[in-house]
Design a protein around this motif. Sequence first.
Motif, PDB file in Angstrom:
ATOM      1  N   LYS A 187     -16.471   0.113 -70.694  1.00 41.97           N
ATOM      2  CA  LYS A 187     -16.911   0.771 -69.673  1.00 41.97           C
ATOM      3  C   LYS A 187     -18.324   1.658 -70.153  1.00 41.97           C
ATOM      4  O   LYS A 187     -19.242   1.958 -69.335  1.00 41.97           O
ATOM      5  N   ALA A 188     -18.306   2.209 -71.446  1.00 41.21           N
ATOM      6  CA  ALA A 188     -19.700   2.808 -71.953  1.00 41.21           C
ATOM      7  C   ALA A 188     -20.930   1.627 -71.912  1.00 41.21           C
ATOM      8  O   ALA A 188     -21.758   2.321 -71.380  1.00 41.21           O
ATOM      9  N   PHE A 208     -21.791   1.555 -68.333  1.00 40.45           N
ATOM     10  CA  PHE A 208     -22.184   2.715 -67.875  1.00 40.45           C
ATOM     11  C   PHE A 208     -23.277   2.662 -66.960  1.00 40.45           C
ATOM     12  O   PHE A 208     -23.490   3.251 -65.783  1.00 40.45           O
ATOM     13  N   SER A 223     -23.449   3.122 -63.087  1.00 37.20           N
ATOM     14  CA  SER A 223     -24.106   4.532 -62.464  1.00 37.20           C
ATOM     15  C   SER A 223     -25.099   4.118 -61.307  1.00 37.20           C
ATOM     16  O   SER A 223     -25.124   4.842 -60.468  1.00 37.20           O
ATOM     17  N   TYR A 261     -22.982   3.353 -58.303  1.00 35.57           N
ATOM     18  CA  TYR A 261     -22.108   4.472 -57.612  1.00 35.57           C
ATOM     19  C   TYR A 261     -23.270   5.557 -57.064  1.00 35.57           C
ATOM     20  O   TYR A 261     -23.145   5.982 -56.177  1.00 35.57           O
ATOM     21  N   LEU A 269     -10.416   5.132 -65.360  1.00 39.73           N
ATOM     22  CA  LEU A 269     -11.673   5.433 -65.784  1.00 39.73           C
ATOM     23  C   LEU A 269     -12.755   5.405 -64.711  1.00 39.73           C
ATOM     24  O   LEU A 269     -13.760   6.216 -64.670  1.00 39.73           O
ATOM     25  N   SER A 270     -12.549   4.422 -63.838  1.00 38.78           N
ATOM     26  CA  SER A 270     -13.697   4.348 -62.461  1.00 38.78           C
ATOM     27  C   SER A 270     -13.472   5.630 -61.942  1.00 38.78           C
ATOM     28  O   SER A 270     -14.602   5.821 -61.316  1.00 38.78           O
ATOM     29  N   GLN A 281     -15.121   8.072 -63.523  1.00 35.14           N
ATOM     30  CA  GLN A 281     -16.619   7.990 -63.448  1.00 35.14           C
ATOM     31  C   GLN A 281     -17.551   8.272 -62.310  1.00 35.14           C
ATOM     32  O   GLN A 281     -18.336   8.802 -62.222  1.00 35.14           O
ATOM     33  N   GLN A 282     -16.887   7.651 -61.321  1.00 30.06           N
ATOM     34  CA  GLN A 282     -17.319   7.613 -60.019  1.00 30.06           C
ATOM     35  C   GLN A 282     -17.319   9.100 -59.568  1.00 30.06           C
ATOM     36  O   GLN A 282     -18.381   9.692 -58.806  1.00 30.06           O
ATOM     37  N   VAL A 320     -17.771  11.679 -61.544  1.00 29.67           N
ATOM     38  CA  VAL A 320     -18.830  12.486 -61.950  1.00 29.67           C
ATOM     39  C   VAL A 320     -20.137  12.313 -61.314  1.00 29.67           C
ATOM     40  O   VAL A 320     -21.064  13.004 -61.320  1.00 29.67           O
ATOM     41  N   ILE A 321     -20.342  10.811 -61.218  1.00 32.31           N
ATOM     42  CA  ILE A 321     -21.720  10.293 -60.705  1.00 32.31           C
ATOM     43  C   ILE A 321     -22.137  10.848 -59.378  1.00 32.31           C
ATOM     44  O   ILE A 321     -23.103  11.406 -58.829  1.00 32.31           O
TER      45      ILE A 321
END
Length: 597
Positions: A388-389, A392, A396, A399, A563-564, A567-568, A570-571
Amino acid sequence: MENNRNYFIAIALSVLIVLGWQFLYMNPRIEAQRKAQEAQKAQQQTEQTQQPAAGGQAPAQTSGAAPSGQAAATATREQALEKTPRIAIDTAALSGSINLAGARLDDLKLKGYHETVDDSSPTITLFSPAETKDGYFTELGYIGSDTTGAVPGPSTLWTAPEGAKLTEKTPVTLSYTNDKGLTFTRTISVDERYMFTVADKIENTGQAPAALSSYGRVMRYNKPTTPSVYVLHEGFIGVIGDDGLIESKYSAVEKEAVSPAKSAGGWLGITDKYWAATIVPPQSSAYEAKFSYFSDGQPRYQADYKNDAFSVAPGQSIELKNLVFAGAKEVPVIDGYEASYSIPKFDRLIDWGWFYFITKPMFKLMDFFYRFFGNFGVAILCTTIVVKALFFPLASKQYASMANMKRMQPKMEELKAKFGDDRMGLQQAMMQLYKDEKINPIAGCWPVALQIPIFFSLYKVIYITIEMRHAPFFGWIKDLSAPDPTTIVNLFGLLPFEAPTFLHLGVWPLIMGVTMFLQMRMNPTPPDPTQAMIFNWMPLVFMFMLASFPAGLVIYWAWNNTLSVIQQSVIMKRHGVKIELFDNLRGLFRRKTAPSK
């Protein structure tokens, strides 16, 4: 809706992956496994008539390759082991014996591996004598002529010192002398894992030159009863000269033998999912290799090589050395042999697949975390975070593109209202809008496409590597390479019956379905009824499809979904776009009231 397009492309790609796996692998596998036990029982009851070769005349030579004779598979394993004199093998990893008739390696068990997750279950049997229905052995010998006399072959009875025993620290020496003055001295040693070194010295004490050639063969009297799968190669394998890596399925060799061009160097043998038997011939001399199938009597499969003829002058001697690998395909062990013995591409004995450059590094990463945490399930979770990192920046952009598309939605609706049925004008206006706002409408597709090899590579690692075999996670997951054993149909084991295979739905597939449901609810529900139906039913469909996947892969997918979502969120928050998850959940469970008249 335009901002949902990328998401549905991702769904379509995922569906293609899962459907392909389901129909190309799972359905045939389930059907074959249902019949395997019955077929095996019938095979045991079928009498096979075969040509005797274990104790009589030397077998006939096949065209350009090694002998192909066989013994009748009429004895149990215990009976077969008692028929001939033997030298015991006892190392940290192996137990068994060497058959002095032919100096065959035909009795070998792997101490570190059991048939089931229960450590009290029998250890894995790799080799068995030719007289049994599961005959499987490795043999090294010679092909001579009338002038050389009898040379070591399948029926040769070698002599050994009394009380000899093969261990990591004590090699054994066998000898055989024929009536023409040729003395063969064979020294067999083994390391602490699975590599045997067979060093032969041939001395000519006779009066005439002796011309002969050496051969080696791996012969198997059966093939795996479990069906083969398209993501895994089982059968003949080798790296032979300019031909490079050669992989031939049993079914292909049954139709036509495989005869690579004569070459020097390399190796050949037979591989299973987790185990293999290979021979590394003398690397400096040319040899002919062949993968063959013999249907006379009991069907059998043979990978062999035959060196070019060489001559031993009177009073002279010559030395040859073969390596024999027989054991588990442990990644660090295989890599170590490739490096220490300079065996070309020996690491390809493990089927890393087309995405070798991704699959093997991914295993190395997982193995690193395993050595740190001591649990391959935790290693999968950590590997997912690293992947994932790495992705990213792409995620990024994906998203961010989705957020920008969502932000532009009001303007898009205005354009649709303005142009009406003028599709060409609407398309041109939208492209201009994308250009003005610096939006790439397909930017969200590339991360999805690029992650498909990652998904396949991770599945490959979990499915093929022996390190995953019987590797536990936590709780009820005792084997990450097998499906989740629980099922909701019998209340996860509380009810005393087994659920039908097609209804099997374990805890981890349920968790995966919930995480997928939450991930899909991060976006607005599509206004189109068909898209909305797909939107609602997709998690349920995937739950049942993934129920038959290895638990390790389902755990990865559930964790990746989680995690998705994070992550989504946050973005999208960073871009000032509203997160739809909670509104969608409230809207889904809110009771609709009928309008008052």
